[in-house]
Design a protein around this motif. Structure first.
Motif, PDB file in Angstrom:
ATOM      1  N   TYR A   1       1.395   0.968  -7.889  1.00 45.07           N
ATOM      2  CA  TYR A   1      -0.023   1.175  -7.566  1.00 45.07           C
ATOM      3  C   TYR A   1      -0.605   2.454  -8.148  1.00 45.07           C
ATOM      4  CZ  TYR A   1       2.772   3.149  -3.763  1.00 45.07           C
ATOM      5  OH  TYR A   1       3.739   3.803  -3.023  1.00 45.07           O
TER       6      TYR A   1
ATOM      7  N   PHE B   1      -5.891   0.092  -7.718  1.00 42.97           N
ATOM      8  CA  PHE B   1      -5.498  -1.245  -7.248  1.00 42.97           C
ATOM      9  C   PHE B   1      -5.039  -2.134  -8.397  1.00 42.97           C
ATOM     10  CE2 PHE B   1      -9.050  -3.582  -8.991  1.00 42.97           C
ATOM     11  CZ  PHE B   1      -9.990  -2.572  -9.210  1.00 42.97           C
TER      12      PHE B   1
ATOM     13  N   SER C   1       0.852  -1.192   0.000  1.00 36.89           N
ATOM     14  CA  SER C   1       0.000   0.000   0.000  1.00 36.89           C
ATOM     15  C   SER C   1       0.889   1.242   0.000  1.00 36.89           C
ATOM     16  CB  SER C   1      -0.879   0.024   1.263  1.00 36.89           C
ATOM     17  OG  SER C   1      -1.440   1.336   1.451  1.00 36.89           O
TER      18      SER C   1
ATOM     19  N   VAL D   1      -1.733  -4.720  -4.846  1.00 38.06           N
ATOM     20  CA  VAL D   1      -1.066  -3.425  -4.678  1.00 38.06           C
ATOM     21  C   VAL D   1      -2.150  -2.354  -4.664  1.00 38.06           C
ATOM     22  CG1 VAL D   1       1.085  -4.143  -5.794  1.00 38.06           C
ATOM     23  CG2 VAL D   1      -0.754  -3.156  -7.172  1.00 38.06           C
ATOM     24  N   CYS D   2      -1.964  -1.316  -3.850  1.00 38.02           N
ATOM     25  CA  CYS D   2      -3.028  -0.288  -3.847  1.00 38.02           C
ATOM     26  C   CYS D   2      -2.544   1.062  -3.343  1.00 38.02           C
ATOM     27  CB  CYS D   2      -4.196  -0.747  -2.988  1.00 38.02           C
ATOM     28  SG  CYS D   2      -3.905  -0.479  -1.252  1.00 38.02           S
ATOM     29  N   ASP D   3      -3.249   2.056  -3.835  1.00 36.48           N
ATOM     30  CA  ASP D   3      -3.132   3.398  -3.285  1.00 36.48           C
ATOM     31  C   ASP D   3      -4.534   3.684  -2.745  1.00 36.48           C
ATOM     32  OD1 ASP D   3      -2.075   6.653  -4.609  1.00 36.48           O
ATOM     33  OD2 ASP D   3      -2.777   5.976  -2.637  1.00 36.48           O
TER      34      ASP D   3
END
Ligand code: P6P
Length: 338
Positions: A278, A137, A97, A117-119
């Motif tokens: 991300y 994502f 993240s 994966v992400c923001d």
């Protein structure tokens, strides 16, 4: 008779995911369950964003994240909501993240086969101003025998099995694509509490006179970038400038209307600002599969770029095929590509 015909064939995201699964005989349902957890994280983040100013979730949380950005309370909450949803799905082994310096490995799920994966809240610096922010994502499937460490995520975007983003605007808009598949847009119906398929198989316009970049950085831009921007500003029919400063909002508009979004690497940020894992790679997958193009500042295909670290950055040009091709052609003329 004469009664307005009500559409009873409503394709919710839930129905879409279940139908998708039936197309893959070998599917175990793990990916579907993971996507349902993703769906829930968007719903819960949307809920709190809508209420942010009411329950004083605006403003700073007093902490800062890996890259030194002031963390907003919603950044922290969005991150916590996302991590909780991924963990409880039991299908995620490792998560990266923007808000977490290190990759999170879910030891409770040693046999889980996916990495995410992400923001969680991209563009959060605009939150207090009521500008649309979003969650970006990407989903990777771990190779057989992978232990689930951050090295499993230092992969090119071509390995993504799914990617997309949710923009929290007037309503929550989800854009989701699976590898090799269509780009589908879903709109949140708050009454039903469901994402409804509203933009099936999105295809970008091949060209459009709209450019989106922060010209406040132009003092630091390399020569080919300056030539490109001047060429569209001095064109027979000059381009329109549209820059919101929230990637998800700028990307969604570019996907729908066409045009080009650019955050070039420059003399001030030689590796660029946006993160590969991300932000750049998931967006690149969405745009390529909608018929557009995405390249980095060396004019390499964005999806082929392998991040050196989980928060590695890159320059990016993202948009309609012909618009990105224009940038590539100018860089080729300057001999700076590939
Ligand atoms: P600048 C928001 O902070 C973000 O990460 C993206 O959402 C956005 O595209 C970009 O940075 C804006 O950066 O330097 O123009 O403010």
């Amino acid at each position: 008779a004469g009664q307005e015909k009500i559409n009873t064939e409503i394709v919710t995201l839930t129905r879409y995911l279940n139908e998708e699964q039936t197309k893959h005989k070998e599917a175990t349902g793990d990916f579907t369950l993971l996507c349902h957890a993703l769906q829930f994280s968007f719903k819960s983040i949307a809920y709190y964003i809508r209420r942010a100013s009411l329950i004083n979730l605006g403003g700073l949380a007093g902490s800062s994240n890996t890259t030194g950005d002031d963390q907003k309370k919603l950044d922290v909450l969005g991150n916590d909501l996302f991590i909780a949803a991924m963990k409880s799905s039991g299908r995620v082994r490792v998560l990266v993240s923007e808000e977490e310096e290190e990759a999170i490995v879910f030891d409770e799920h040693p046999n889980a086969r996916y990495a995410v994966v992400c923001d969680p809240i991209d563009g959060s610096s605009n939150l207090d101003a009521g500008v649309s922010v979003g969650t970006i994502f990407g989903v990777y499937k771990l190779e057989e025998g992978a232990k689930g460490t951050k090295e499993d995520l230092l992969k090119p975007g071509t390995d993504l099995v799914a990617a997309g983003f949710t923009m929290y605007g007037a309503s929550a808009q989800l854009v989701l694509t699976m590898r090799g598949g269509p780009v589908n847009g879903f709109t949140m119906d708050n009454a039903l509490g469901e994402f409804i398929l509203t933009h099936a198989n999105m295809q970008m316009p091949k060209k459009r006179g709209i450019y989106s970049c922060n010209e406040g950085n132009s003092k630091y831009w390399e020569e080919p970038v300056l030539e490109w921007v001047n060429s569209i500003k001095q064109a027979e029919k000059p381009y329109s400038a549209r820059y919101i400063g929230s990637m998800v909002a700028d990307a969604y508009r570019t996907l729908l209307y066409g045009g080009i979004f650019a955050y070039p690497a420059d003399k001030k940020s030689p590796k660029g600002k946006l993160r590969i894992l991300y932000e750049c790679a998931p967006m690149a997958m969405v745009f390529e599969q909608a018929g557009g193009l995405a390249v980095n500042s060396k004019m390499e295909r964005m999806l082929a770029v392998v991040p050196e670290s989980i928060h590695d950055r890159s320059g990016i040009f993202l948009g309609s095929y012909d618009e990105v091709q224009k940038v590539i052609d100018i860089h080729k003329k300057h001999g700076s590509w590939g």
